[in-house]
Design an enzyme around this catalytic site. Sequence first.
Site, mmCIF file in Angstrom:
data_model
loop_
_atom_site.group_PDB
_atom_site.id
_atom_site.type_symbol
_atom_site.label_atom_id
_atom_site.label_comp_id
_atom_site.label_asym_id
_atom_site.label_seq_id
_atom_site.Cartn_x
_atom_site.Cartn_y
_atom_site.Cartn_z
ATOM 1 N N ASP A 124 -11.433 -4.121 2.055
ATOM 2 C CA ASP A 124 -10.095 -4.306 1.523
ATOM 3 C C ASP A 124 -9.355 -5.338 2.370
ATOM 4 O OD1 ASP A 124 -8.100 -3.736 -0.324
ATOM 5 O OD2 ASP A 124 -7.131 -2.315 1.026
ATOM 6 N N TYR A 126 -5.755 -8.070 2.821
ATOM 7 C CA TYR A 126 -4.320 -7.887 3.086
ATOM 8 C C TYR A 126 -3.661 -9.239 2.841
ATOM 9 C CZ TYR A 126 -0.495 -6.034 6.178
ATOM 10 O OH TYR A 126 0.685 -5.574 6.730
ATOM 11 N N HIS A 131 3.849 -8.497 0.386
ATOM 12 C CA HIS A 131 3.467 -7.142 0.786
ATOM 13 C C HIS A 131 3.388 -7.022 2.310
ATOM 14 C CE1 HIS A 131 1.317 -3.312 0.975
ATOM 15 N NE2 HIS A 131 0.386 -3.893 1.697
ATOM 16 N N ARG A 140 7.595 -2.591 11.802
ATOM 17 C CA ARG A 140 7.778 -3.273 13.092
ATOM 18 C C ARG A 140 9.084 -4.062 13.178
ATOM 19 N NH1 ARG A 140 2.302 -3.834 11.799
ATOM 20 N NH2 ARG A 140 2.757 -5.703 10.604
ATOM 21 N N GLU A 197 -1.857 1.106 -4.425
ATOM 22 C CA GLU A 197 -1.779 -0.316 -4.092
ATOM 23 C C GLU A 197 -2.399 -1.083 -5.249
ATOM 24 O OE1 GLU A 197 -3.282 -1.153 -0.115
ATOM 25 O OE2 GLU A 197 -1.363 -0.509 0.721
ATOM 26 N N GLU A 199 -4.115 -4.023 -6.762
ATOM 27 C CA GLU A 199 -4.973 -5.088 -6.243
ATOM 28 C C GLU A 199 -5.928 -5.574 -7.323
ATOM 29 O OE1 GLU A 199 -6.851 -4.387 -2.485
ATOM 30 O OE2 GLU A 199 -5.331 -2.965 -1.801
ATOM 31 N N ASP A 231 -5.966 0.878 -4.698
ATOM 32 C CA ASP A 231 -6.350 1.357 -3.372
ATOM 33 C C ASP A 231 -5.396 2.491 -2.970
ATOM 34 O OD1 ASP A 231 -7.556 1.349 -0.817
ATOM 35 O OD2 ASP A 231 -5.973 0.049 -0.042
ATOM 36 N N ARG A 235 0.357 7.393 2.958
ATOM 37 C CA ARG A 235 1.141 6.656 3.962
ATOM 38 C C ARG A 235 1.398 7.466 5.221
ATOM 39 N NH1 ARG A 235 0.033 1.762 2.217
ATOM 40 N NH2 ARG A 235 0.660 1.482 0.049
ATOM 41 N N GLN A 238 -1.728 7.472 7.238
ATOM 42 C CA GLN A 238 -1.932 6.113 7.737
ATOM 43 C C GLN A 238 -1.072 5.828 8.969
ATOM 44 O OE1 GLN A 238 -1.291 3.210 4.639
ATOM 45 N NE2 GLN A 238 -1.865 1.457 5.902
ATOM 46 N N TYR A 242 -3.490 4.941 12.246
ATOM 47 C CA TYR A 242 -4.007 3.566 12.122
ATOM 48 C C TYR A 242 -4.030 2.753 13.414
ATOM 49 C CZ TYR A 242 0.099 0.455 12.185
ATOM 50 O OH TYR A 242 1.179 -0.290 12.568
ATOM 51 N N LYS A 251 -7.146 6.026 3.468
ATOM 52 C CA LYS A 251 -7.631 5.211 2.351
ATOM 53 C C LYS A 251 -8.987 5.701 1.835
ATOM 54 C CE LYS A 251 -4.712 1.557 3.093
ATOM 55 N NZ LYS A 251 -4.000 0.764 2.071
ATOM 56 N N THR A 255 -10.612 5.149 -4.360
ATOM 57 C CA THR A 255 -10.232 3.819 -4.837
ATOM 58 C C THR A 255 -10.661 3.761 -6.296
ATOM 59 O OG1 THR A 255 -10.659 2.869 -2.655
ATOM 60 C CG2 THR A 255 -10.572 1.328 -4.512
ATOM 61 N N THR A 342 -2.689 -5.763 -1.519
ATOM 62 C CA THR A 342 -1.636 -5.438 -2.472
ATOM 63 C C THR A 342 -0.897 -6.692 -2.914
ATOM 64 O OG1 THR A 342 -1.390 -3.364 -1.318
ATOM 65 C CG2 THR A 342 0.373 -3.956 -2.830
ATOM 66 N N GLU A 356 6.821 0.089 -0.974
ATOM 67 C CA GLU A 356 7.721 -1.060 -1.022
ATOM 68 C C GLU A 356 8.848 -0.841 -2.045
ATOM 69 O OE1 GLU A 356 3.845 -3.304 -1.325
ATOM 70 O OE2 GLU A 356 5.218 -4.928 -0.808
#
Lengths: 414, 414
Positions: A124, A126, A131, A140, A197, A199, A231, A235, A238, A242, A251, A255, A342, A356
Amino acid sequence: MNKAMSSWVAGANAADTDFSLNNLPYGVFSTHGQAPRCGVAIGDMILDVAQAEMAGLTGTQDLLQQAVWNPLMKAGPKVWAAFRARLIGLLKEGSAHVEDLTPMLVPMSDAAMHMPFRVAEYTDFYAGKQHAQNVGTMFRGPENALPPNWLHIPIGYNGRASTVVVSGTDIRRPVGQTKAKDAANPVFGPSQRLDIELEIGAIVGTPSDMGQPVTVAQAREMIFGYVLLNDWSARDLQAWEYQPLGPFQAKAFATSISPWIVTAAALAPFAAPAPDREVPLLPYLVEDTPGLYDIDLFVHMNGHQISHTNMQELYYSSAQQLAHHASSGCAMRSGDLLGSGTISGPKPDNYGSLLEMTWGGQNPITLGDQTRRFIEDGDRLTLTGHAQGDGYRVGFGACTGTILPAPDFYKETT
Amino acid sequence: MNKAMSSWVAGANAADTDFSLNNLPYGVFSTHGQAPRCGVAIGDMILDVAQAEMAGLTGTQDLLQQAVWNPLMKAGPKVWAAFRARLIGLLKEGSAHVEDLTPMLVPMSDAAMHMPFRVAEYTDFYAGKQHAQNVGTMFRGPENALPPNWLHIPIGYNGRASTVVVSGTDIRRPVGQTKAKDAANPVFGPSQRLDIELEIGAIVGTPSDMGQPVTVAQAREMIFGYVLLNDWSARDLQAWEYQPLGPFQAKAFATSISPWIVTAAALAPFAAPAPDREVPLLPYLVEDTPGLYDIDLFVHMNGHQISHTNMQELYYSSAQQLAHHASSGCAMRSGDLLGSGTISGPKPDNYGSLLEMTWGGQNPITLGDQTRRFIEDGDRLTLTGHAQGDGYRVGFGACTGTILPAPDFYKETT
């Protein structure tokens, strides 16, 4: 752009069918509990190409008998092109084979769909900038939203192939470890922040050898086709798991992919360039020809449209991702599935995940008289997508999944 | 601890052979360019069990004819136990089958070894506390060395199955993106910080279903056996790529395993508890019986021993890792390979990677009249390991690989 082609299968000429003669996507279907077999979508019908091959009509031998498309995928671009040309010849207006083929057509409404191919490994990426910026801002802060490597590397991670399932498969809510910010210790239980997600998945047809990187141009030739891909993501799992080695159980549980593989050949007229580079790419990633496609994408939740975006929102193409994947010498296999990452557009109703759309659960979305922050048990999520030609479409059919309650397991172990 | 068993194959009774009658590990071998077939190591010989099965001696049918051990792996613990008991009966002192079996013995020195099983998916964990502390200290400083989730979660990430290779396979130096701390932009070229990771790999025999977590006790029953595992790592690629989604191309180019699968049954007498928990585990991860093994592990570089450690340095067992892996509902497959994570002991000559031994390249190690910070082209790295019984050993044979220069590819694309 290609012109619309006319088929003697009337439903294929409707302006709003995903399955025009220009498309001819590949799936695996069964009827009345019989064994699954390879089929090609045409309008509201499926052509049983396993039977057509047995009758000597497809120009192939023993490539369509296994109830997965992997044998054809391995056969390489020349065989793909010859088979597609033959299919067009068989199904176009004025074909000499109407009588032979009519008994091999099955109404789509009578068919159950199965996994169209055996997934070798699942990776997968990114590659959606909006996104990455959205998620990075939430996790962050806006100054550190985009990781420093993002504009240089098509970032990806290995996912789990054992839980890639076909559209229509119900998905059990995952259980796992989560930790509230102010809690001393984690707890184990059903995910409370279950998400999608949106995709597109690229499917590798021809493999590459260990120790042998490939160019972007070679990578493009290796890609057999594309599917819609959801996907599913937990959350809360995660966020806790992660760091430092990436997403894992958040994840791994599921899928979903669309049942129809739309070939690279069918999408070729819709090729579209990636956005301008913000910093120059290293030469091994430079793409000379447009590598994205103008594909409109939609998300529905319990029948309500909640998002509309386009594949062109990606910053890296599947060919660039595949070239990067092989760059270290990693052997790529026929049947590898590469999720795009995504695909979010500029505004909330163009975003490709609930995380989001609701900005981390702060702003619920409205579904008729209900609201949602994340997915509740019984909710049904559906991705659709198509490229719009002049009077015809090339689409994927629906990629759908309904969430079932978590297994009881966690109650016995907590 | 089990007593040493005597075999009529004389070499199996030597105190220093890895392949005593108590061991009987499973591999795939070929001689004189013939087709590979399943074999069992006994002293300095290999018993051709494909042939023994055809002769009706193994108590199995059509489980040993495919030149991989996957069919037996899938057959489950009862079949594993019956087959092992039958092998011991055939090969012990006083066996009634010496005459039948003698022509089926091949000297190990005449045999080439092949992958002993088809890897379904490969997952790598991070369960060595000394290793996590060492690496964390180098990357994030001593205060933040251990990630906050480390004492709660057996952290893992999905790796790449397509590049898991058998011992003896040469490994091409990977190319990739790296960025010096003070550089504005990354460059693309051969890794300059190529490393090993000393690990043990657990092999899943019986699968689990999607949406169905398993307990630690169930996970233990699912494990067929173990191999030595070298998770080759490009530290410079890793440092630049791994945020935020984990290691990718830095690990994807190669993973080497020993040619012999040592069964869980052979290791059972050496079961050993994990270290005391520093914080209580969540109930789904609690292990009631000792889940590690007392296995001495060694690393040699160009013939010089550079490390000696023990599997007991791990904080989580393979059964705990497998239970965590399935906890979200992730389906586990027969043939899944789970790397333990790097096994480092307390001192530099117990560390399981060059990154740690040389402390990020600062303190070169000595190999006779040479020194090394990381691996140079032509260097040969070898892992060995065995459990020490009373007068006998249960060992894995060597897991070795020699580094070849990087492919020319990068020159053409830079």
